[in-house]
Design a protein around this motif. Structure first.
Motif, short mmCIF file in Angstrom:
data_model
loop_
_atom_site.label_atom_id
_atom_site.label_comp_id
_atom_site.label_asym_id
_atom_site.label_seq_id
_atom_site.Cartn_x
_atom_site.Cartn_y
_atom_site.Cartn_z
N LEU A 237 -10.28 2.73 -12.37
CA LEU A 237 -10.16 3.79 -11.38
C LEU A 237 -11.38 3.80 -10.48
CD1 LEU A 237 -8.58 6.26 -10.32
CD2 LEU A 237 -9.79 7.65 -12.03
N LEU A 238 -11.17 3.67 -9.19
CA LEU A 238 -12.24 3.66 -8.20
C LEU A 238 -11.71 4.25 -6.91
CD1 LEU A 238 -15.06 2.65 -7.08
CD2 LEU A 238 -13.87 0.53 -6.49
N GLY A 239 -12.51 5.08 -6.25
CA GLY A 239 -12.03 5.61 -4.97
C GLY A 239 -12.95 6.66 -4.40
N PHE A 240 -12.48 7.26 -3.33
CA PHE A 240 -13.27 8.28 -2.66
C PHE A 240 -12.36 9.28 -1.95
CE2 PHE A 240 -12.57 4.97 0.50
CZ PHE A 240 -12.25 5.67 1.65
N LYS A 241 -12.94 10.42 -1.66
CA LYS A 241 -12.29 11.42 -0.81
C LYS A 241 -13.16 11.66 0.40
CE LYS A 241 -12.22 15.92 -1.70
NZ LYS A 241 -11.87 17.21 -2.32
N ALA A 242 -12.60 11.48 1.58
CA ALA A 242 -13.27 11.85 2.82
C ALA A 242 -12.71 13.19 3.25
CB ALA A 242 -13.02 10.78 3.89
N LEU B 183 0.86 -1.19 0.00
CA LEU B 183 0.00 0.00 0.00
C LEU B 183 0.89 1.23 0.00
CD1 LEU B 183 -2.86 1.30 0.34
CD2 LEU B 183 -2.49 1.15 2.81
N MET B 184 0.62 2.16 -0.92
CA MET B 184 1.39 3.41 -1.00
C MET B 184 0.72 4.49 -0.15
SD MET B 184 3.90 5.26 -2.48
CE MET B 184 4.34 4.70 -4.14
N LEU B 185 1.52 5.13 0.70
CA LEU B 185 1.05 6.23 1.54
C LEU B 185 1.79 7.50 1.12
CD1 LEU B 185 1.24 4.47 5.04
CD2 LEU B 185 -0.71 4.57 3.47
N LEU B 186 1.05 8.55 0.85
CA LEU B 186 1.64 9.82 0.46
C LEU B 186 1.16 10.91 1.41
CD1 LEU B 186 1.23 9.70 -3.43
CD2 LEU B 186 3.20 9.01 -2.05
N ASP B 187 2.12 11.52 2.13
CA ASP B 187 1.76 12.55 3.09
C ASP B 187 1.70 13.92 2.42
OD1 ASP B 187 4.38 13.48 2.81
OD2 ASP B 187 5.07 12.61 4.70
N ARG B 188 1.36 14.91 3.21
CA ARG B 188 1.15 16.27 2.70
C ARG B 188 2.32 16.80 1.90
NH1 ARG B 188 1.79 20.64 7.20
NH2 ARG B 188 3.91 19.87 6.82
N LEU C 61 -7.58 5.41 -3.15
CA LEU C 61 -7.81 4.74 -4.42
C LEU C 61 -7.89 3.24 -4.17
CD1 LEU C 61 -5.54 6.63 -6.98
CD2 LEU C 61 -7.92 7.05 -6.35
N VAL C 62 -8.86 2.60 -4.81
CA VAL C 62 -9.19 1.20 -4.54
C VAL C 62 -9.09 0.39 -5.83
CG1 VAL C 62 -11.04 -0.35 -3.74
CG2 VAL C 62 -10.70 1.89 -2.63
N ASP C 63 -8.60 -0.83 -5.73
CA ASP C 63 -8.61 -1.75 -6.85
C ASP C 63 -10.05 -2.21 -7.09
OD1 ASP C 63 -8.41 -3.78 -8.67
OD2 ASP C 63 -6.94 -4.96 -7.55
N PRO C 64 -10.66 -1.85 -8.23
CA PRO C 64 -12.07 -2.20 -8.42
C PRO C 64 -12.31 -3.70 -8.55
CG PRO C 64 -11.16 -1.26 -10.42
CD PRO C 64 -10.13 -1.08 -9.36
N ALA C 65 -11.27 -4.46 -8.86
CA ALA C 65 -11.44 -5.90 -9.02
C ALA C 65 -11.48 -6.63 -7.69
CB ALA C 65 -10.33 -6.46 -9.89
#
Length: 323
Positions: free
Chosen positions: A68-73, A7-12, A94-98
């Motif tokens: 491409l699938l995902g959300f912003k909270a 899992l890739m994490l990207l900070d500010r 971002l989520v793997d739609p499969a």
């Protein structure tokens, strides 16, 4: 199930270092085109008030053909200011739609700022008179600054900027950021500044109308950024009836944007303009309004771009995320 998933994490700070005006503008343009073509979907928005005056929302969507699938909270936590923090907070996943497994978790504050600025630039390019030379800006915060930044990049003749902030006083730091790019000064009266401007940009918390209806002269274009929740508005009553109306998404605009105050009004999505073989001409006397509520596809296309650039640059944090 594989146990070597990552899992890739990207900070500010990492995200901010990967964003540029040109690449964000390209990604947001793609988002609008995908939306217009029906290739990208925008799911119903969650936008709810919290105890203590905060707001929490979720914007989500997908582009099935591109995986491409995902959300912003995201939302607004006013108590953060007392702790020296930013009240606006956003996180994009971002989520793997499969499989439903997360691919990346990305700090969304800078992405939200830049993608909204880019959307404003698209509105100006499509809808403002090309020779627009003067602007009235409501707001002096982060979003007001990025809107003005993109506006100065988009409108080559823009030279004069008058701004109004919530304090009612001149903001020397804000002026200094743009002093070498335009003639910028605080306006002493909102209606006078609007009447003297070719472009009006509203980037405030949306607590109520910012100027009078009669101040808007023929030929003016308005980017309305601040109305993104039920009950918010920045434009005066009667203006929507006089203007040609453009939106990022019809449903959202009528639920949480300026069009909530005139939901039956005819409007055009900017993605349709981008995809049109021939755009309808803009009359010299037309008043145009771009109601900007911000759509999930903007966040997702920019976040995807950021994840790709992070992987290429070898930055970010990769953690084990076994099934």
């Amino acid at each position: 199930m594989p146990n070597d998933a990552r899992l890739m994490l990207l900070d500010r700070d990492t995200v901010a270092g990967l964003l540029t005006h040109d690449v964000v503008l390209e990604a947001v343009t793609e988002a609008f085109r995908l939306h217009s073509q029906g290739a990208g979907r925008v799911f119903p928005v969650v936008r709810e008030t919290l105890p203590g005056g905060g707001v929490f929302g979720i914007k989500s969507g997908d582009v099935p053909a591109e995986g491409l699938l995902g959300f912003k909270a995201a939302g607004f936590w006013p108590g953060n200011r007392a702790a020296g923090g930013e009240p606006h907070q956003a996180t994009i996943v971002l989520v793997d739609p499969a499989t439903g497994r997360p691919r990346g978790i990305v700090d969304g504050n800078a992405i939200t700022t830049y993608r909204t600025g880019a959307a404003g630039a698209i509105g100006l390019k499509l809808l403002a008179r090309p020779d627009s030379a003067s602007a009235c800006l409501f707001g002096t915060g982060v979003q007001a600054a990025i809107q003005l930044d993109f506006a100065l990049r988009t409108l080559p003749d823009l030279r004069t900027v008058r701004y109004l902030g919530s304090s009612g006083r001149a903001n020397a730091d804000f002026e200094a950021r743009f002093a070498d790019r335009c003639d910028i000064a605080m306006a002493t009266h909102a209606d006078t500044a609007v009447a003297a401007s070719d472009v009006v940009i509203c980037a405030t918390p949306g607590r109520g109308p910012l100027f009078g209806l009669q101040a808007v002269r023929a030929g003016t274009h308005i980017n309305a950024v601040g109305a993104d929740t039920r009950g918010k508005r920045e434009l005066p009553s009667g203006l929507l009836e006089r203007a040609r109306l453009f939106v990022d998404d019809r449903v959202q605009a009528r639920q949480i944007g300026e069009l909530q105050w005139l939901p039956d009004a005819a409007c055009t999505e900017v993605g349709d303009l981008l995809c049109a073989a021939r755009r309808p001409p803009r009359g010299a006397s037309d008043i145009t309004v771009f109601d900007m509520t911000g759509i999930a596809l903007q966040d997702l296309t920019v976040a995807r771009l950021v994840l790709q650039r992070a992987a290429s640059a070898g930055v970010g944090t990769v953690v084990a995320w076994p099934w």
